[in-house]
Structure formats: structure tokens, C-alpha cells
Motif scaffolding. Structure first.
Motif, mmCIF file in Angstrom:
data_model
loop_
_atom_site.group_PDB
_atom_site.id
_atom_site.type_symbol
_atom_site.label_atom_id
_atom_site.label_comp_id
_atom_site.label_asym_id
_atom_site.label_seq_id
_atom_site.Cartn_x
_atom_site.Cartn_y
_atom_site.Cartn_z
ATOM 1 N N ARG A 60 0.830 -1.209 0.000
ATOM 2 C CA ARG A 60 0.000 0.000 0.000
ATOM 3 C C ARG A 60 0.864 1.258 0.000
ATOM 4 O O ARG A 60 0.387 2.346 0.338
ATOM 5 C CB ARG A 60 -0.901 0.000 1.244
ATOM 6 N N THR B 101 -6.935 -5.526 -5.613
ATOM 7 C CA THR B 101 -7.718 -5.140 -4.442
ATOM 8 C C THR B 101 -7.563 -6.217 -3.377
ATOM 9 O O THR B 101 -7.712 -7.413 -3.678
ATOM 10 C CB THR B 101 -9.203 -4.974 -4.806
ATOM 11 N N ASN B 102 -7.270 -5.818 -2.147
ATOM 12 C CA ASN B 102 -7.080 -6.800 -1.082
ATOM 13 C C ASN B 102 -8.416 -7.185 -0.437
ATOM 14 O O ASN B 102 -9.488 -6.750 -0.890
ATOM 15 C CB ASN B 102 -6.076 -6.289 -0.037
ATOM 16 N N GLU B 103 -8.350 -7.994 0.629
ATOM 17 C CA GLU B 103 -9.576 -8.482 1.269
ATOM 18 C C GLU B 103 -10.406 -7.362 1.889
ATOM 19 O O GLU B 103 -11.615 -7.497 2.072
ATOM 20 C CB GLU B 103 -9.212 -9.517 2.342
ATOM 21 N N GLN B 104 -9.737 -6.249 2.191
ATOM 22 C CA GLN B 104 -10.447 -5.094 2.746
ATOM 23 C C GLN B 104 -10.955 -4.151 1.657
ATOM 24 O O GLN B 104 -11.389 -3.047 1.929
ATOM 25 C CB GLN B 104 -9.535 -4.314 3.700
ATOM 26 N N ARG B 105 -10.854 -4.617 0.405
ATOM 27 C CA ARG B 105 -11.290 -3.855 -0.762
ATOM 28 C C ARG B 105 -10.505 -2.560 -0.936
ATOM 29 O O ARG B 105 -11.015 -1.563 -1.434
ATOM 30 C CB ARG B 105 -12.796 -3.549 -0.687
ATOM 31 N N LYS B 106 -9.261 -2.619 -0.519
ATOM 32 C CA LYS B 106 -8.356 -1.495 -0.722
ATOM 33 C C LYS B 106 -7.361 -1.844 -1.819
ATOM 34 O O LYS B 106 -6.963 -2.997 -1.966
ATOM 35 C CB LYS B 106 -7.607 -1.177 0.586
#
Length: 293
Positions: free
Chosen positions: A28, A63-68
Motif C-alpha cells: 500500500r 484489491t485486497n480483502e479489505q477492498r483497498k
């Protein structure tokens, strides 16, 4: 498609290695408020670098599991980082250029200029006008002319900055400049420069051919495709028929993965070994680095 994502900064030397180093520690990184201090670049340059790492296929955006949104180094980026992180080989520069010019959604102006634009010598004004016309005919939404002008300016600087610059801020050549794909003539005319096999590099030529065949799910191509097809040698590297034929003859003698080049009844066909592009690149670069070390 995308326009003006580079923030008007063309790719600089060492930028890619700087980004990879940071992304190995934090996927990130580009969303870190302190990113510009950590990497030693201005805030707009950091945003520009985010564009360049994706457009050259060094990094992919997910996109990661946190939708970031996160950025992960690609297999291609990993090989380049391990074997040529400072872009010393022409092959590396040529492959970065290849990914840039075949990434229609991310680096639209590069895709258009090398694959679609038929003119080989053109003034900057005419280049801009033709690009605007193409965008207006292609897009359903209105794109700012200011943004399109920045795209044309950035494209030109990527290949020509540092050659004869009066502006002290534009004396730094990009890592892609070394393969000499665009030259300035008579002050305001830009010409697609015919490339030699040595300038591009035989590894880069074979790699781009393997990527193309893998994407098309075929291991047979014609010489006409190599000359005219989007994403292949004639378009991407400004190579003419004679140079393409010469390169094919060299690849028939490749020590590990020779191609089969058949010329009969004016139907010139090339059969490629079924090998993954990254496996080929890993093999070639590990051997190349041993030779130069």
C-alpha cells in the motif's frame, strides 16, 4: 482508456527500482501519506511513478480483502529487479517499452502512437491534432485537450529528453531512451527511428514474440504479422521486413529454444517453441548476467 496519468513526468532513471524496493515492504506504499519522503521524490512524482510501474508491467494493481487497492510486483518485474534493476541492458529497456505500448487501457497514447499512427515523421502540432481526432472518435466521453497535450509532450520527452535540451530540468534521459525509437528532426519534426537488432536486443525480441503467442494461444506466426500486427516487431520497434528476417534467422540458431522459420511460396511462417515467456526470460537473464559479471 486513460490519459494524463503520468502527471507530466516522464519515467526517470532508478525510479522503477525505488518503487520495487518500497513495494516489497508495503503493498500500500502509494497510499502512504509519507510516501514522498520515504522514496525521496515530490508528491506528484510519486503519483507519476504509480502510473509508470503499472504501465510497464513491473507492478500490477489489485484489491485486497479489505477492498483497498494494493500493488504487487509481477513475475516480469521480479526478474528485472533481480537481474537488471538499474536498466543497464537494452533488452530491458525494450521490454519496458513493449509493455508500455501494448497496455492500451493504462498508457493509451503510447499504444496509439506505435500501433495505430501510420505517419513515421510528423510535427508536434500535427501529432497532437491527429491524436485529438482519434480520441474524439474513440471515446464516448469528452477528454480535456490539455490532458491530451500533456500525453503528447510526455511521450516525446520519454524518448528524446537529454539529447539536446535547453531546460536544465529536462537533461535526464529516461531508461527507455537508450533504444532510440524516436528522434527530433529540424527542431519540431519527430521521426520514428528504424531500430537495429542490437539496439532492441535479441532477448527482448524473443520475449515479446513469446508473450504475443501466449496471449493469442498460438505458436505459429507469419512474417506479415510480425511486420504489421499490433504489439509485434514492426509496429512496436519500428523494424522493417529486412531487419525482421535477420532477427528470425538469428533465432533459428538459438542455443536452447530455436525457432523454425519456413519460407515457401511467398508464405513465410515462424513456429515458436512452447515455452512460458517468464521462464525464457529467467533463463536468458541468468546466463546474461553471468557473462557480464
Amino acid at each position: 482508456m486513460a490519459y494524463g496519468q503520468h502527471q507530466s513526468f516522464y519515467l526517470r532513471d532508478r525510479w522503477l527500482s525505488k518503487a520495487i524496493k518500497q513495494l516489497r515492504e508495503d503493498s500500500r506504499f502509494f497510499y502512504d501519506k509519507e510516501a514522498f519522503e520515504k522514496i525521496g521524490l515530490g508528491k506528484n512524482m510519486v503519483q507519476s511513478l504509480r502510473f509508470w510501474v503499472v504501465a510497464t508491467n513491473i507492478v500490477e494493481e489489485n484489491t485486497n480483502e479489505q477492498r483497498k487497492k494494493v500493488h504487487h510486483i509481477t513475475s516480469f518485474g521480479d526478474v528485472i529487479d533481480r537481474y537488471d534493476r538499474h536498466i543497464q541492458f537494452n533488452d530491458t529497456a525494450a521490454m519496458l517499452h513493449y509493455h508500455l505500448t501494448t497496455n492500451k487501457e493504462s498508457s493509451t497514447v503510447w499504444y496509439w502512437f506505435f500501433n495505430l499512427l501510420e505517419e513515421t515523421a510528423i510535427s508536434k502540432e500535427d501529432l497532437f491534432s491527429i491524436f485529438v481526432k482519434w480520441v474524439e472518435e474513440t471515446e464516448n466521453k469528452k477528454i480535456s485537450h490539455k490532458s491530451l497535450k500533456r500525453d503528447i509532450d510526455c511521450l516525446i520527452k520519454l524518448y528524446t529528453a537529454g539529447e539536446d535540451a535547453q531546460d536544465p530540468e529536462e537533461v535526464i534521459q529516461s531508461p527507455i531512451n537508450k533504444i532510440s525509437l524516436l528522434s527530433e528532426k529540424n527542431g519540431n519534426v519527430y521521426k520514428k527511428t528504424p531500430n537495429s537488432i542490437g539496439e532492441v536486443g535479441i532477448i527482448a525480441l524473443y520475449y515479446t514474440l513469446l508473450v504475443y503467442c501466449s496471449q493469442k494461444e498460438t505458436y505459429t506466426v507469419s512474417v506479415e504479422e510480425l511486420i504489421n500486427q499490433h504489439g509485434l516487431w514492426g509496429r512496436v520497434y519500428n523494424m522493417n521486413r529486412n531487419l525482421i528476417i535477420q532477427a528470425l534467422h538469428q533465432l533459428t540458431s538459438h542455443a536452447q529454444y530455436p525457432i523454425l522459420f519456413t519460407r515457401t511460396n511467398n508464405l513465410d511462417t515462424v513456429k515458436i517453441p512452447e515455452i512460458e515467456p517468464i521462464s525464457f526470460l529467467e533463463s536468458e537473464y541468468s546466463r546474461k548476467v553471468k557473462v557480464y559479471s
